[in-house]
Design an enzyme around this catalytic site. Structure first.
Site, PDB file in Angstrom:
ATOM      1  N   SER A 188       0.834  -1.191   0.000  1.00 62.10           N
ATOM      2  CA  SER A 188       0.000   0.000   0.000  1.00 62.10           C
ATOM      3  C   SER A 188       0.880   1.257   0.000  1.00 62.10           C
ATOM      4  O   SER A 188       1.681   1.449  -0.905  1.00 62.10           O
ATOM      5  CB  SER A 188      -0.951  -0.054   1.201  1.00 62.10           C
ATOM      6  OG  SER A 188      -2.127   0.652   0.940  1.00 62.10           O
ATOM      7  N   LYS A 240     -19.535  18.959   2.849  1.00 60.43           N
ATOM      8  CA  LYS A 240     -18.601  19.220   3.947  1.00 60.43           C
ATOM      9  C   LYS A 240     -18.365  17.939   4.738  1.00 60.43           C
ATOM     10  O   LYS A 240     -17.281  17.678   5.234  1.00 60.43           O
ATOM     11  CB  LYS A 240     -19.158  20.315   4.854  1.00 60.43           C
ATOM     12  CG  LYS A 240     -18.285  20.624   6.055  1.00 60.43           C
ATOM     13  CD  LYS A 240     -16.904  21.088   5.622  1.00 60.43           C
ATOM     14  CE  LYS A 240     -16.012  21.394   6.825  1.00 60.43           C
ATOM     15  NZ  LYS A 240     -14.644  21.724   6.408  1.00 60.43           N
TER      16      LYS A 240
END
Length: 356
Positions: A188, A240
């Site tokens: 990763s 948001k």
């Protein structure tokens, strides 16, 4: 029913008060630790350098002293002494003839290998130390030198590992060869850092790959609704926030959250493919990982070799220096580090933060 709700709210209030008390206590301790750290940081920072050629020579000498007879050891030391005299003579001659660097009789100066280590965690905490060590190396390294990074990481937060990869890219931008060695794992975010290198080597059973993105968040909305507890959250901007722990998650929020993950995955794939264009990125960017023996078939790495063997292969032709940037930790610092680790794991568990 009202009594049950009252008991629940009372217990919930006690629990919340305990949590707030613990958080305040941790904040006070962390604040004190950080204050002490800031006031003493300057006198505890240092660049440490170890010449690994000397370390290897000492190991060899210790074994030879045990295994060889006195006559064999004496003859060997005499041979090496004569060789050292010859090398010193050449070095002296080279110093005198610097005005004529084109002299074909003069051997070039020995290249140097600078060894850096990176042991990654969720937050790539060692990036700060790595960036300082890289800065120190770049102040003296030349294109004929080389940097070996011994990397061990299973990944973590996107922006933290993105910075780690950018720091390694500074070496490439100076046209200094960069080799990354994977002895245990570079998955990763760890692989995102590794792929920057000119050459990647790995041990046969090292874990490599996992080009994917993960994010998760618990939701307690149904539990709170069961006890008639409302949560109010106000935002400005449609996105948001997308998913929330306490409120009711919407289909629109889930879709936006998945879209953000896909965008992050796209950036990850693009970055890896730019640095290793030989990869079939669509085939490999599935989040899977592979052992070194398979990774070399998939071209995720270039050679099967441990970092120890690589260094031994360089010791006779290069001067090898391990460089590390260290900050000596006091007891207060160690306590602070432990508390930060606990708090960061809690935050990661309860708040959505994408991971490489």
């Amino acid at each position: 029913m009202g009594r049950c709700v009252g008991n629940f709210l009372f217990e919930y209030g006690l629990f919340a008060a305990k949590i707030i008390t613990v958080v305040i206590a941790i904040a006070v301790v962390l604040g004190g630790c950080l204050f002490i750290f800031a006031t003493r940081q300057q006198e505890r920072e240092a660049i440490e350098i170890e010449k690994l050629n000397d370390k290897f020579d000492n190991m060899r000498d210790a074994l030879e002293a045990e295994l060889l007879s006195k006559d064999e050891l004496k003859a060997l030391k005499k041979e090496r002494k004569e060789q050292e005299k010859a090398e010193a003579k050449l070095a002296k001659k080279r110093a005198k003839s610097q005005s004529d660097p084109s002299d074909p009789l003069e051997p070039p100066p020995r290249p140097r290998v600078f060894v850096l280590r990176f042991n990654g965690d969720l937050h790539a905490s060692e990036v700060d130390n790595l960036r300082e060590a890289i800065t120190a190396v770049l102040l003296v390294a030349k294109p004929e030198d080389e940097v070996l990074v011994i990397l061990d990481s299973s990944g973590g937060l996107v922006h933290n590992y993105g910075l780690g990869a950018s720091e390694l890219n500074r070496i490439r931008q100076r046209n200094i060869p960069l080799v990354v060695s994977i002895d245990l794992v570079a998955a990763s975010g760890g692989y995102m850092m590794a792929c920057v290198a000119n050459q990647i080597i790995a041990a046969p059973f090292a874990v490599v790959g996992s080009i994917g993105v993960l994010a998760q968040i618990p939701n307690f909305h149904r539990l709170l609704k069961k006890y008639d507890i409302d949560i109010e959250q106000h935002t400005a901007g449609d996105y948001k926030t997308t998913l929330t722990m306490l409120g009711e998650n919407t289909r629109q929020g889930r879709e936006k959250f998945r879209e953000e993950l896909e965008d992050t995955h796209h950036l990850f794939k693009k970055f890896v493919h730019e640095h290793r264009p030989i990869l079939d990125i669509e085939k490999l960017a599935t989040g899977e990982h592979w052992y070194g023996t398979k990774a070399i078939e998939l071209k995720l790495i270039d050679e099967l070799m441990t970092s120890d063997d690589y260094l031994l292969s360089k010791k006779d032709r290069s001067d090898i220096f391990e460089v590390s940037y260290v900050i000596s930790e006091t007891l207060t610092d160690k306590i602070s580090t432990i508390l930060q680790g606990v708090s960061s794991r809690l935050l990661q568990r309860f708040f959505k933060m994408p991971l490489y």
